[in-house]
Motif scaffolding. Sequence first.
Motif, PDB file in Angstrom:
ATOM      1  N   THR A  73       1.917   9.019  47.984  1.00  0.00           N
ATOM      2  CA  THR A  73       1.354   9.903  47.526  1.00  0.00           C
ATOM      3  C   THR A  73       2.082  10.728  46.599  1.00  0.00           C
ATOM      4  N   LEU A  74       1.536  11.211  45.208  1.00  0.00           N
ATOM      5  CA  LEU A  74       2.278  11.697  44.222  1.00  0.00           C
ATOM      6  C   LEU A  74       1.483  12.939  43.794  1.00  0.00           C
ATOM      7  N   TYR A  75       2.288  13.924  43.595  1.00  0.00           N
ATOM      8  CA  TYR A  75       1.658  15.360  43.015  1.00  0.00           C
ATOM      9  C   TYR A  75       2.511  15.787  42.093  1.00  0.00           C
ATOM     10  N   ASP A  76       1.978  16.318  40.802  1.00  0.00           N
ATOM     11  CA  ASP A  76       2.505  16.720  39.721  1.00  0.00           C
ATOM     12  C   ASP A  76       2.281  18.453  39.803  1.00  0.00           C
ATOM     13  N   TYR A  77       3.389  18.774  39.173  1.00  0.00           N
ATOM     14  CA  TYR A  77       3.347  20.595  39.247  1.00  0.00           C
ATOM     15  C   TYR A  77       4.017  20.788  37.771  1.00  0.00           C
ATOM     16  N   ASP A  78       3.340  21.952  37.281  1.00  0.00           N
ATOM     17  CA  ASP A  78       3.621  22.547  35.778  1.00  0.00           C
ATOM     18  C   ASP A  78       4.745  23.429  35.897  1.00  0.00           C
ATOM     19  N   ALA A  79       5.838  22.753  36.356  1.00  0.00           N
ATOM     20  CA  ALA A  79       7.245  23.488  36.443  1.00  0.00           C
ATOM     21  C   ALA A  79       8.311  22.667  36.046  1.00  0.00           C
ATOM     22  N   ASP A  80       9.636  23.265  35.998  1.00  0.00           N
ATOM     23  CA  ASP A  80      10.888  22.523  35.751  1.00  0.00           C
ATOM     24  C   ASP A  80      11.382  22.187  36.922  1.00  0.00           C
ATOM     25  N   HIS A  81      12.430  21.323  36.639  1.00  0.00           N
ATOM     26  CA  HIS A  81      13.267  20.789  38.022  1.00  0.00           C
ATOM     27  C   HIS A  81      13.655  21.893  38.962  1.00  0.00           C
ATOM     28  N   ALA A  82      13.501  21.635  40.118  1.00  0.00           N
ATOM     29  CA  ALA A  82      14.220  22.558  41.112  1.00  0.00           C
ATOM     30  C   ALA A  82      13.139  23.914  41.324  1.00  0.00           C
ATOM     31  N   PHE A  83      11.956  23.719  41.069  1.00  0.00           N
ATOM     32  CA  PHE A  83      10.981  24.680  41.387  1.00  0.00           C
ATOM     33  C   PHE A  83      10.920  25.064  42.893  1.00  0.00           C
ATOM     34  N   ALA A  84      11.193  24.339  43.879  1.00  0.00           N
ATOM     35  CA  ALA A  84      11.338  24.596  45.117  1.00  0.00           C
ATOM     36  C   ALA A  84      12.644  25.156  45.815  1.00  0.00           C
ATOM     37  N   ARG A  85      13.467  25.123  44.720  1.00  0.00           N
ATOM     38  CA  ARG A  85      15.053  25.782  45.495  1.00  0.00           C
ATOM     39  C   ARG A  85      14.938  26.981  45.927  1.00  0.00           C
ATOM     40  N   VAL A  86      15.326  27.066  47.107  1.00  0.00           N
ATOM     41  CA  VAL A  86      15.515  28.508  47.891  1.00  0.00           C
ATOM     42  C   VAL A  86      16.545  29.530  46.968  1.00  0.00           C
ATOM     43  N   ASP A  87      15.933  30.555  46.429  1.00  0.00           N
ATOM     44  CA  ASP A  87      16.779  31.632  45.636  1.00  0.00           C
ATOM     45  C   ASP A  87      17.234  30.800  44.329  1.00  0.00           C
ATOM     46  N   GLY A  88      16.611  29.889  43.878  1.00  0.00           N
ATOM     47  CA  GLY A  88      17.177  29.212  42.689  1.00  0.00           C
ATOM     48  C   GLY A  88      16.848  29.862  41.583  1.00  0.00           C
ATOM     49  N   THR A  89      17.399  29.537  40.449  1.00  0.00           N
ATOM     50  CA  THR A  89      17.102  30.262  39.182  1.00  0.00           C
ATOM     51  C   THR A  89      15.881  29.891  38.450  1.00  0.00           C
ATOM     52  N   ASP A  90      15.478  28.435  38.809  1.00  0.00           N
ATOM     53  CA  ASP A  90      14.467  28.009  38.169  1.00  0.00           C
ATOM     54  C   ASP A  90      13.068  27.811  39.394  1.00  0.00           C
ATOM     55  N   ARG A  91      13.186  28.707  40.434  1.00  0.00           N
ATOM     56  CA  ARG A  91      12.206  28.676  41.122  1.00  0.00           C
ATOM     57  C   ARG A  91      10.848  28.988  40.635  1.00  0.00           C
ATOM     58  N   VAL A  92       9.765  28.318  40.875  1.00  0.00           N
ATOM     59  CA  VAL A  92       8.463  28.884  40.621  1.00  0.00           C
ATOM     60  C   VAL A  92       7.638  29.080  41.998  1.00  0.00           C
ATOM     61  N   GLU A  93       7.429  30.276  42.211  1.00  0.00           N
ATOM     62  CA  GLU A  93       6.906  30.542  43.790  1.00  0.00           C
ATOM     63  C   GLU A  93       5.551  29.916  43.883  1.00  0.00           C
ATOM     64  N   SER A  94       4.541  29.908  42.962  1.00  0.00           N
ATOM     65  CA  SER A  94       3.507  29.376  43.486  1.00  0.00           C
ATOM     66  C   SER A  94       3.446  27.698  43.471  1.00  0.00           C
ATOM     67  N   CYS A  95       4.260  27.198  42.696  1.00  0.00           N
ATOM     68  CA  CYS A  95       4.609  25.595  43.075  1.00  0.00           C
ATOM     69  C   CYS A  95       5.161  25.438  44.228  1.00  0.00           C
ATOM     70  N   ALA A  96       6.399  26.134  44.493  1.00  0.00           N
ATOM     71  CA  ALA A  96       7.124  25.931  45.672  1.00  0.00           C
ATOM     72  C   ALA A  96       6.159  26.094  46.900  1.00  0.00           C
ATOM     73  N   GLN A  97       5.201  26.897  46.947  1.00  0.00           N
ATOM     74  CA  GLN A  97       4.451  27.219  48.179  1.00  0.00           C
ATOM     75  C   GLN A  97       3.483  26.205  48.462  1.00  0.00           C
ATOM     76  N   GLU A  98       2.974  25.815  47.180  1.00  0.00           N
ATOM     77  CA  GLU A  98       2.049  24.570  47.196  1.00  0.00           C
ATOM     78  C   GLU A  98       2.495  23.305  47.720  1.00  0.00           C
ATOM     79  N   ALA A  99       3.702  22.904  47.091  1.00  0.00           N
ATOM     80  CA  ALA A  99       4.569  21.881  47.444  1.00  0.00           C
ATOM     81  C   ALA A  99       4.896  21.836  48.819  1.00  0.00           C
ATOM     82  N   ASN A 100       5.379  23.055  49.206  1.00  0.00           N
ATOM     83  CA  ASN A 100       5.946  23.194  50.862  1.00  0.00           C
ATOM     84  C   ASN A 100       4.566  22.944  51.591  1.00  0.00           C
ATOM     85  N   ALA A 101       3.612  23.516  51.265  1.00  0.00           N
ATOM     86  CA  ALA A 101       2.615  23.459  52.246  1.00  0.00           C
ATOM     87  C   ALA A 101       1.974  22.087  52.214  1.00  0.00           C
ATOM     88  N   ARG A 102       1.880  21.335  51.443  1.00  0.00           N
ATOM     89  CA  ARG A 102       1.700  19.780  51.334  1.00  0.00           C
ATOM     90  C   ARG A 102       2.763  19.188  52.203  1.00  0.00           C
TER      91      ARG A 102
END
Length: 230
Positions: free
Chosen positions: A191-220
């Motif tokens: 299963t593949l999902y695409d996110y409108d974000a840069d690399h490392a969008f789900a990194r905890v406290d990362g410089t490129d974190r995108v909260e909405s994408c991180a939450q969506e991916a983590n829920a999946r």
Amino acid sequence: MGERIEVKALDGSGSFGGYLAPPAGGSGPGIVVVQEIFGVNAGIRQMCDEWASKGYFAFAPDLFWRIEPGIELSDHVEAELQRAFQLFGQFDVDKGILDIEASIRAVRERSAGKVGVVGYCLGGLLAYLTATRTDSDATVSYYGVGIHDRLNESHAIAKPLLLHIAKQDKFVDPAAQAKIHEGLAGNSHVTLYDYDADHAFARVDGTDRVESCAQEANARTEAFFAEHLK
């Protein structure tokens, strides 16, 4: 709170440490959390603690142990970021997969039932290869770098694999992403999902974190593991 444990390498070259967070109830399935290029740092340990709070034995192996054990780096410090890229260049992917396989076995000895794997960045590539080379019961890859060059192994995927792909990934260009989609489209286990974000969008406290994408991916990811591991 977790603890440090030691795992014997499958190639007989020694042993490596890692951070193990057990579930409060003392039993449950397991998850191996595969590091980024920054080692088993505070963010990776936090992920383990969060999986433990959800009822899993969560273990993050120190995969850089053959180069320098105990590495902990951050993308917030330029010198540490450059050191992380150096480690990435020195890292032996094939030996890393063997260490992940050893980690899966170590978690199986402690957990009740199935064991999955989740990896990020470098760990995202390693997670994909874990799905092709090991008996992980379910595997999740976040923005893995280099997967498009390893699609010749995709025929070996026999258990559920979930990939989170960053559409703006500065390390995985659109052509590489297209190859991943095309190469894995026919595999019913993937299963593949695409996110409108840069690399490392789900990194905890990362410089490129995108909260909405991180939450969506983590829920999946959480739903995926609940379905395939519990």
